[in-house]
Design a protein around this motif. Structure first.
Motif, short mmCIF file in Angstrom:
data_model
loop_
_atom_site.label_atom_id
_atom_site.label_comp_id
_atom_site.label_asym_id
_atom_site.label_seq_id
_atom_site.Cartn_x
_atom_site.Cartn_y
_atom_site.Cartn_z
N ALA A 43 25.63 4.16 17.56
CA ALA A 43 24.78 5.11 18.26
C ALA A 43 24.10 6.03 17.27
O ALA A 43 24.57 6.21 16.15
CB ALA A 43 25.61 5.95 19.24
N ASN A 44 23.02 6.64 17.71
CA ASN A 44 22.30 7.64 16.93
C ASN A 44 23.21 8.88 16.81
O ASN A 44 23.44 9.55 17.81
CB ASN A 44 21.01 7.96 17.68
N ASP A 45 23.72 9.13 15.61
CA ASP A 45 24.64 10.27 15.47
C ASP A 45 23.94 11.50 14.88
O ASP A 45 24.59 12.42 14.41
CB ASP A 45 25.88 9.88 14.64
N ASP A 46 22.61 11.48 14.93
CA ASP A 46 21.85 12.63 14.40
C ASP A 46 21.17 13.43 15.50
O ASP A 46 20.90 14.62 15.33
CB ASP A 46 20.76 12.14 13.42
N ALA A 47 20.88 12.79 16.63
CA ALA A 47 20.16 13.49 17.70
C ALA A 47 21.14 14.13 18.68
O ALA A 47 22.08 13.48 19.13
CB ALA A 47 19.25 12.51 18.44
N ILE A 48 20.91 15.39 18.98
CA ILE A 48 21.79 16.14 19.88
C ILE A 48 21.94 15.45 21.24
O ILE A 48 23.04 15.31 21.76
CB ILE A 48 21.26 17.59 20.03
N VAL A 49 20.82 14.97 21.80
CA VAL A 49 20.88 14.35 23.13
C VAL A 49 21.74 13.09 23.11
O VAL A 49 22.48 12.81 24.05
CB VAL A 49 19.45 13.98 23.63
N SER A 50 21.64 12.33 22.02
CA SER A 50 22.43 11.10 21.90
C SER A 50 23.92 11.40 21.80
O SER A 50 24.75 10.80 22.49
CB SER A 50 21.95 10.32 20.67
N ILE A 51 24.25 12.37 20.93
CA ILE A 51 25.67 12.77 20.75
C ILE A 51 26.22 13.26 22.09
O ILE A 51 27.32 12.91 22.51
CB ILE A 51 25.81 13.87 19.67
N GLN A 52 25.40 14.04 22.77
CA GLN A 52 25.80 14.61 24.07
C GLN A 52 26.06 13.51 25.10
O GLN A 52 27.01 13.58 25.88
CB GLN A 52 24.69 15.53 24.57
N PHE A 53 25.21 12.49 25.10
CA PHE A 53 25.37 11.39 26.04
C PHE A 53 26.74 10.72 25.86
O PHE A 53 27.48 10.51 26.82
CB PHE A 53 24.26 10.34 25.85
N ILE A 54 27.07 10.40 24.60
CA ILE A 54 28.36 9.73 24.31
C ILE A 54 29.53 10.64 24.72
O ILE A 54 30.48 10.19 25.35
CB ILE A 54 28.47 9.37 22.81
N PHE A 55 29.42 11.92 24.35
CA PHE A 55 30.49 12.87 24.70
C PHE A 55 30.69 12.99 26.21
O PHE A 55 31.81 13.05 26.68
CB PHE A 55 30.19 14.26 24.12
N THR A 56 29.58 13.03 26.95
CA THR A 56 29.69 13.17 28.41
C THR A 56 30.57 12.06 28.99
O THR A 56 31.43 12.31 29.83
CB THR A 56 28.29 13.14 29.05
N LYS A 57 30.34 10.83 28.51
CA LYS A 57 31.12 9.69 29.02
C LYS A 57 32.59 9.80 28.61
O LYS A 57 33.49 9.61 29.43
CB LYS A 57 30.53 8.37 28.51
N LEU A 58 32.83 10.10 27.34
CA LEU A 58 34.21 10.18 26.86
C LEU A 58 34.97 11.32 27.54
O LEU A 58 36.13 11.17 27.93
CB LEU A 58 34.24 10.36 25.33
N VAL A 59 34.30 12.47 27.67
CA VAL A 59 34.94 13.64 28.29
C VAL A 59 35.30 13.35 29.74
O VAL A 59 36.40 13.66 30.19
CB VAL A 59 34.02 14.89 28.18
N SER A 60 34.38 12.71 30.49
CA SER A 60 34.71 12.46 31.90
C SER A 60 35.86 11.46 31.99
O SER A 60 36.70 11.57 32.89
CB SER A 60 33.48 12.04 32.69
N ALA A 61 35.93 10.49 31.07
CA ALA A 61 37.04 9.53 31.08
C ALA A 61 38.37 10.24 30.77
O ALA A 61 39.39 9.98 31.41
CB ALA A 61 36.78 8.42 30.06
N ILE A 62 38.34 11.17 29.80
CA ILE A 62 39.57 11.92 29.46
C ILE A 62 39.99 12.78 30.65
O ILE A 62 41.15 12.79 31.04
CB ILE A 62 39.36 12.80 28.19
N CYS A 63 39.02 13.48 31.25
CA CYS A 63 39.34 14.35 32.39
C CYS A 63 39.90 13.56 33.57
O CYS A 63 40.87 13.98 34.20
CB CYS A 63 38.11 15.15 32.82
N GLU A 64 39.32 12.40 33.84
CA GLU A 64 39.84 11.56 34.92
C GLU A 64 41.26 11.09 34.61
O GLU A 64 42.12 11.06 35.48
CB GLU A 64 38.93 10.34 35.15
N GLY A 65 41.47 10.71 33.37
CA GLY A 65 42.80 10.28 32.95
C GLY A 65 43.82 11.39 33.10
O GLY A 65 44.92 11.20 33.62
N ARG A 66 43.41 12.59 32.68
CA ARG A 66 44.32 13.75 32.78
C ARG A 66 44.69 14.05 34.22
O ARG A 66 45.83 14.37 34.53
CB ARG A 66 43.65 15.00 32.19
N SER A 67 43.70 13.96 35.13
CA SER A 67 44.01 14.31 36.53
C SER A 67 44.96 13.28 37.15
O SER A 67 45.79 13.63 37.97
CB SER A 67 42.73 14.46 37.35
N SER A 68 44.86 12.02 36.69
CA SER A 68 45.81 11.04 37.24
C SER A 68 47.21 11.24 36.64
O SER A 68 48.21 10.95 37.27
CB SER A 68 45.31 9.61 36.99
#
Length: 235
Positions: A206-231
């Motif tokens: 992935a493009n690791d220089d553009a803020i929007v790109s980094i944010q996109f990847i983080f959004t997915k990982l964060v929601s997966a972690i949060c879902e995992g935590r709630s279960s």
């Protein structure tokens, strides 16, 4: 838990510029399988492959979070620093976003001592002990505290080595990646076209220089972690 589950959409990725790599002169030939084209002297990452790896990373962090595992997110370059802090805070992960102090993981006993000192100073300040000191001594301790806060603030509640480390930009965080490899800590790494895809356990091209790109990847990982935590809590 395929791609639909994590809602990783190729159009959204294109909009976020995830597919833009580095100039063709600045590439690592090992990235060849992950590159789909050259455009105006820039390598274009194959987003179908990116989606697969991102989906795999989401599965991994969801599973780990659902078993109560701990995460450390590292990204110290200016563009990534704020995104790292906000992603880590949202997903209740530890983070380092200013500077990696060599040996933070491989020399854990030293890090533990620093963290203890940091906690002690914070407690002293809260109890108003600084007010009883001379101006000079109080100023010195406050300076010390702000240095601790800057470099260790994101790991102040870390009591042992993390179970999984997530890295933004392999080139920038190479030292961290090496420490993880030495200790056998699984890693997820954002990699651009100038990186070696074979070092991290899961490399997300992935493009690791553009803020929007980094944010996109983080959004997915964060929601997966949060879902995992709630279960995990639900059990």
């Amino acid at each position: 838990m395929g791609r639909r589950y994590w809602n990783i959409n190729l159009e959204d990725m294109m909009e976020a510029g995830v597919h833009f790599g580095h100039g063709t002169k600045k590439w690592n030939p090992r990235m060849a399988p992950y590159i789909s084209a050259k455009r105006k002297g820039i390598h274009i990452t194959n987003l179908t492959i990116t989606a697969c790896f991102l989906s795999e990373a989401c599965d991994l962090v969801f599973d780990a979070a659902s078993r109560g595992k701990t995460f450390l997110i590292v990204g110290t370059k200016n563009k990534a620093a704020n995104l790292v802090a906000s992603a880590a805070i949202r997903a209740r992960c530890h983070y380092v976003n200013k500077k990696w102090l060599g040996g933070m993981l491989t020399n854990w006993s030293t890090t533990e001592k620093r963290l203890q000192k940091f906690r002690d100073l914070r407690a002293e300040q809260k109890m108003g002990k600084f007010n009883r000191l001379s101006k000079g001594d109080a100023a010195m301790l406050k300076r010390k505290l702000s240095i601790f806060q800057k470099y260790l603030g994101g790991i102040k509640y870390m009591t042992e080595l993390p179970d999984i480390v997530i890295l933004v930009d392999q080139q920038e965080e190479y030292m961290v990646l090496r420490e993880c490899v030495i200790l056998g800590i699984p890693t997820i790494c954002f990699i651009d076209t100038n990186c070696d895809p074979d070092i991290a356990d899961i490399s997300i091209p992935a493009n690791d220089d553009a803020i929007v790109s980094i944010q996109f990847i983080f959004t997915k990982l964060v929601s997966a972690i949060c879902e995992g935590r709630s279960s995990y809590i639900a059990i």
